[in-house]
Every structure is written in structure tokens, then in C-alpha cells.
Enzyme design. Structure first.
Site, mmCIF file in Angstrom:
data_model
loop_
_atom_site.group_PDB
_atom_site.id
_atom_site.type_symbol
_atom_site.label_atom_id
_atom_site.label_comp_id
_atom_site.label_asym_id
_atom_site.label_seq_id
_atom_site.Cartn_x
_atom_site.Cartn_y
_atom_site.Cartn_z
ATOM 1 N N SER A 21 35.222 -13.504 5.227
ATOM 2 C CA SER A 21 34.015 -13.264 6.250
ATOM 3 C C SER A 21 33.487 -12.115 4.826
ATOM 4 O O SER A 21 32.347 -12.222 4.646
ATOM 5 C CB SER A 21 34.086 -12.116 7.084
ATOM 6 N N THR A 29 37.805 -9.895 10.170
ATOM 7 C CA THR A 29 37.568 -8.675 10.634
ATOM 8 C C THR A 29 37.006 -7.829 9.217
ATOM 9 O O THR A 29 36.648 -6.591 9.251
ATOM 10 C CB THR A 29 38.913 -8.091 10.778
ATOM 11 N N THR A 49 40.430 -14.139 9.749
ATOM 12 C CA THR A 49 41.993 -14.546 10.035
ATOM 13 C C THR A 49 42.297 -14.888 11.108
ATOM 14 O O THR A 49 42.917 -15.991 11.556
ATOM 15 C CB THR A 49 41.990 -13.426 9.530
HETATM 16 N N1 ASP Z 1 40.036 -11.867 5.506
HETATM 17 C C1 ASP Z 1 39.837 -12.005 6.816
HETATM 18 C C2 ASP Z 1 38.143 -11.820 6.684
HETATM 19 O O1 ASP Z 1 37.401 -13.589 6.852
HETATM 20 C C3 ASP Z 1 39.705 -10.822 7.287
HETATM 21 C C4 ASP Z 1 40.566 -11.477 8.664
HETATM 22 O O2 ASP Z 1 39.601 -11.578 9.252
HETATM 23 O O3 ASP Z 1 40.833 -10.442 9.380
HETATM 24 O O4 ASP Z 1 37.459 -11.581 7.254
#
Ligand code: ASP
Length: 334
Positions: A53, A86, A12
């Protein structure tokens, strides 16, 4: 104050609107341009991936691990920041921690709000992570997020959307960042780090199976049939399931599958209390209890044990030793 290398992987913190939803899109230089630098810090960017991720594979994670080691081979580097989605940050950070032999800090961070959002958390988190990387030593791999500093080991995503997204539900907070400094509240415990594994041609399959009321052995057996070399059984309570699942665990272990036992409860250690399919029987059948490691990190510990050797008994020993002495004592005392 220090020369920091930022390894950008997406998430994100690098996300933009794609017409239907947000996705990782920006490169590392764009991500870095959002944040102020702590005074006296210089930054170099390694643009490694640009993915959300949940899409990361073991191959991505091992590439990240190797990249960290390549960067640390330069004695002029003072620390590393990894920007990461995250969702699976706790997994990648723990993999790097299990294999981290260096005094210098590797600090993971990310954001809950996409790039360019007014009041977005990315720039502040990145600033804090840079400060943490530049000013801490000997703590292993860290997660800096929302003004807090966590040890990678034990830390999980505890909030799906709130900004203070990470915590170790089984331990006190490690530290805080604010007013230009990092304040440590305790020292993290880490076991002896493992050597960096060779890059496997095909990484071993490691599955997770969660138990629940009315749960049977079908999914566990399906994982074995799918070729899993490791399985994390996520038990109820202190790590419990059923006699049928105990039989499935025993059969899998006899076939050389490395089985770890964790719990779907948020905090506290897996503990051998119950029989009739409980942790007492699962451990007797060959499952390795993983203390206070939650499923994602137990899976990474299994992966590292599988990559370390082909010897089944040695894999069990390595998995047990990937727990800290205190985590192992918690299993005995409780
Ligand atoms: N969808 C995102 C990820 O790549 C969520 C984030 O990064 O907060 O994990």
C-alpha cells in the site's frame, strides 16, 4: 446472512517472501481461500490490485472508490470487504467514507503478518471483516482489525508491527468482534457525504509538510513550486509553526493553494491558541484547521475538496464541511 463482495488490493494479507523481503503477490481468490466464511455468507472476489500500500497512487485510490460504487449498484450485494495494506489503509478507507452514500457497510481489513504465517492474523481479520460487513448497516466505512471495529474517520495505524494495529486516538472504541457477533459501543458521526468525483486526467498534487524545531519555510515553498494544489501543514502541538511559515501559507493561499492544518501530536484537535506563528496566525493566513483528522486523512479531505470543484472559496467550504459538527465545535470550544 449475506452476499459479500471482497475487493482485493494487496498488502501484507496478500504477501509472500520475494527473496529479500515480503511483498504483495497473491490474488484475491488466494487471499479469500485462507479464511473461513461466516455461516450463511457467500463471497465474490474482485481482484483489483496486487501492491504494497505505500505504492498506491491517487489513481489507484479513485479506482477503488469507483469500484466500490459499481459493486454497490447491485442491490443484491449486502456489503463489501476491502483487503488492503495497512500502511495507507486509513487514507483509502477515509476516501471511500467521504463519498459513501449507502446504508451497506464497506469494511477494510488487512494483516500485520504475511500469508501462510503460522498464527498469522490475516484469516481471522478477514473472517471478522466479512461478519462485520454482513451484519452492520448505516455506519459508513469501517476498519475491522484484531477483534476491533473502528470508524474509518479518525482511525490511524498506531502500531508499526503489533497485531492490534489501528485505533482512533481521539475517541472511544467503536465496537468489537468476537464469538460470531459484532458488538457496537457507540454510533459514529459522519458529515453529509460528497458525490463521487469524475476521474481526473491528472490527479492534483497534494503534499504534506511537517514542522519541527528549526523548521523553515523551504519545504512548504518547494511543495508550492512543485505544483501542489493542496498542502497539509503538520504543525507542532495544537497546530503551530513559525511566522515565516505563516507568510508562506498566506502566499500559497493567495495563489489558490488549499492549505489544511493538522498536528503531529497523536490525539486531540487542532486549536487556535497561539500567535507568533501559531494556529491563530496560520488560520488567519488561510489554513483550514482539520479538527482531529491526522495528516493522511486531512490530505484525503483536501484531495476530495480539490476534485469537487475548481472554485477556490468553494473548496475551502467543502474542506470545512468534511469535518463533523462535533469536530468543528471542538475547534471553537477549546
Ligand atoms: N507493507 C504492507 C502494506 O502494503 C504493510 C501491511 O499490509 O501491513 O501496507
Amino acid at each position: 446472512m449475506g452476499r459479500i463482495v471482497v475487493i482485493s488490493t494487496g498488502g501484507t494479507i496478500a504477501s509472500r517472501w520475494q527473496g529479500t523481503g515480503f511483498a504483495a503477490d497473491a490474488d484475491g481468490r488466494e487471499v479469500m481461500a485462507t479464511a473461513p466464511l461466516p455461516e450463511g455468507t457467500t463471497v465474490e472476489v474482485v481482484d483489483l490490485f496486487r501492491v504494497n500500500s505505500p505504492r498506491l497512487t491517487t489513481a489507484h485510490q479513485l479506482t477503488l472508490l469507483r469500484t466500490v460504487h459499481e459493486v454497490l449498484a447491485d442491490p443484491g450485494v449486502d456489503g463489501i470487504v476491502v483487503t488492503h495494506g495497512t500502511d495507507t489503509l486509513e487514507e483509502s478507507a477515509f476516501l471511500v467514507d467521504l463519498h459513501h452514500h449507502d446504508e451497506r457497510s464497506v469494511v477494510f481489513t488487512g494483516a500485520q503478518l504475511p500469508m501462510g504465517t503460522a498464527e498469522g492474523d490475516g484469516p481471522g481479520n478477514l473472517y471478522d471483516a466479512l461478519l462485520t460487513a454482513a451484519t452492520t448497516r448505516g455506519l459508513g466505512v469501517l476498519v475491522s482489525f484484531a477483534g476491533r471495529v473502528h470508524a474509518a474517520r479518525g482511525t490511524v495505524k498506531t502500531q508499526a508491527v503489533a497485531l492490534d494495529a489501528f485505533a482512533d486516538p481521539s475517541r472511544e472504541l467503536l465496537g468489537k468482534v468476537g464469538f460470531g457477533k459484532v458488538t457496537l459501543l457507540r454510533t459514529p458521526r459522519r458529515p453529509q457525504p460528497l458525490p463521487v468525483p469524475a476521474m481526473p486526467e491528472v490527479p492534483p498534487r497534494v503534499d504534506m509538510v511537517m514542522h519541527h524545531a528549526d523548521g523553515d519555510a523551504v519545504l512548504f515553498e518547494a511543495a508550492v513550486a512543485a505544483g501542489a494544489r493542496g498542502i497539509v501543514l503538520i504543525g507542532t502541538g495544537a497546530g503551530n509553526a513559525t511566522p515565516e511559515i505563516v507568510d508562506a501559507v498566506r502566499a500559497a493561499v493567495e495563489r489558490g493553494v488549499l492549505v489544511a492544518l493538522t498536528t503531529r501530536v497523536a490525539a486531540g484537535p487542532v486549536t487556535e491558541i497561539y500567535t507568533h506563528g501559531g494556529a491563530v496566525d496560520l488560520v488567519a493566513a488561510g489554513a483550514v484547521p482539520t479538527g482531529t483528522l491526522r495528516a493522511g486523512q486531512a490530505r484525503i479531505a483536501v484531495l476530495s475538496a480539490l476534485l469537487a470543484t475548481d472554485d477556490t472559496a468553494e473548496r475551502v467550504r467543502i474542506l470545512r464541511e468534511s469535518l463533523t459538527p462535533a469536530e468543528r465545535e471542538a475547534l471553537v470550544e477549546a
